[in-house]
Enzyme design. Structure first.
Site, mmCIF file in Angstrom:
data_model
loop_
_atom_site.group_PDB
_atom_site.id
_atom_site.type_symbol
_atom_site.label_atom_id
_atom_site.label_comp_id
_atom_site.label_asym_id
_atom_site.label_seq_id
_atom_site.Cartn_x
_atom_site.Cartn_y
_atom_site.Cartn_z
ATOM 1 N N TYR A 140 -5.783 7.125 -6.386
ATOM 2 C CA TYR A 140 -4.698 6.259 -5.928
ATOM 3 C C TYR A 140 -4.755 6.023 -4.420
ATOM 4 O O TYR A 140 -4.770 4.878 -3.952
ATOM 5 C CB TYR A 140 -3.356 6.885 -6.317
ATOM 6 C CG TYR A 140 -2.154 6.112 -5.826
ATOM 7 C CD1 TYR A 140 -1.748 4.944 -6.461
ATOM 8 C CD2 TYR A 140 -1.392 6.567 -4.746
ATOM 9 C CE1 TYR A 140 -0.635 4.232 -6.028
ATOM 10 C CE2 TYR A 140 -0.286 5.867 -4.296
ATOM 11 C CZ TYR A 140 0.090 4.705 -4.949
ATOM 12 O OH TYR A 140 1.196 4.004 -4.504
ATOM 13 N N LYS A 174 -5.532 2.626 -2.165
ATOM 14 C CA LYS A 174 -4.514 2.090 -1.259
ATOM 15 C C LYS A 174 -5.047 1.998 0.174
ATOM 16 O O LYS A 174 -4.601 1.152 0.955
ATOM 17 C CB LYS A 174 -3.252 2.946 -1.319
ATOM 18 C CG LYS A 174 -2.463 2.791 -2.623
ATOM 19 C CD LYS A 174 -2.024 1.351 -2.837
ATOM 20 C CE LYS A 174 -1.062 1.193 -4.006
ATOM 21 N NZ LYS A 174 -0.625 -0.207 -4.175
ATOM 22 N N SER A 207 0.849 -1.183 0.000
ATOM 23 C CA SER A 207 0.000 0.000 0.000
ATOM 24 C C SER A 207 0.892 1.242 0.000
ATOM 25 O O SER A 207 2.060 1.189 -0.382
ATOM 26 C CB SER A 207 -0.942 -0.030 1.213
ATOM 27 O OG SER A 207 -1.820 1.077 1.186
#
Length: 227
Positions: free
Chosen positions: A146, A150, A129
């Site tokens: 993004y 994550k 992550s």
């Protein structure tokens, strides 16, 4: 003891460096990426590589078939594939979010589901992550797709660790800070990260092999910057 290790996202950056570091290690490696050419060029005897898009079910089936035929079991799965798009929120399109989640979350889900039947109690699934997905960390503008994806892989890891705590394998997630990779350079031209891809790759490999003796269901923040 030699391990059977699957790594995704190996065509460049951290994934590529992980495979290179495992050369002549005694471990067997299956390197997966949409572009298999860079790893093929390394000609590493203990590494098998083939083109695999983790968002495609037919490619996931190829991985299962390989493991069943050649290995029988998997000790370590490192879900390292990542997709990063950097745009202001009002410029992000549905497709940007969909691709981010397809690669960063759903692809990891599909591969993990396919590999779990081949993993033993002491197996280790390591999800990669980002600090952008961690509660309380700095959330940088432009990374809505993004960073939110994550964050999702972090929660998924915690849930799976609880679900499989009696039977194994162990699940942990590494939230990485800035690393000097091609993906970072493309998103933030000119930015210089404090760590190289090779340095981070070594840390991830060491953690993947040994970390599940000490951790399960944990989010480890791997970042030298504050916050």
């Amino acid at each position: 003891m030699a391990k059977n290790i699957i790594i995704t996202g190996t065509s460049r950056g951290i994934g590529y460096q992980m495979v290179a570091l495992l050369e002549d290690s005694g471990h067997k490696v299956l390197a997966l990426s949409r572009d298999a050419a860079p790893i093929s060029g390394l000609d590493i005897s203990n590494c098998t590589c083939f083109s695999c898009d983790i968002t495609e079910s037919k490619d996931i089936k190829k991985v299962s078939a390989f493991v069943k035929e050649h290995w029988g079991h998997v000790d370590i799965l490192i879900n390292n594939s990542g997709y990063l798009v950097s745009k202001p929120f009002n410029k992000l399109k549905y497709e940007d979010f969909k691709t981010s989640y397809d690669v960063n979350v759903f692809g990891a889900v599909s591969l993990t589901q396919a590999i779990l039947p081949f993993m033993k109690k002491d197996g280790h699934v390591v999800n990669i992550s980002s600090m952008g997905g961690v509660r309380g960390s700095a959330k940088f503008p432009g990374l809505a797709a993004y960073s939110s994806s994550k964050g999702a892989i972090i929660t998924l890891t915690e849930v799976l660790a609880e679900e499989y705590k009696e039977t194994g394998p162990q699940f942990n997630v590494l939230a990485l800070g800035s690393v000097q990779t091609e993906m970072l350079e493309e998103a933030f031209p000119g930015y210089k990260a404090p760590l190289s891809a090779k340095e981070m790759a070594k840390y991830i490999i060491d953690f993947s092999i040994k970390g599940n003796k000490f951790y399960n269901g944990k989010v480890l923040e791997v970042s030298s910057s504050t916050p």
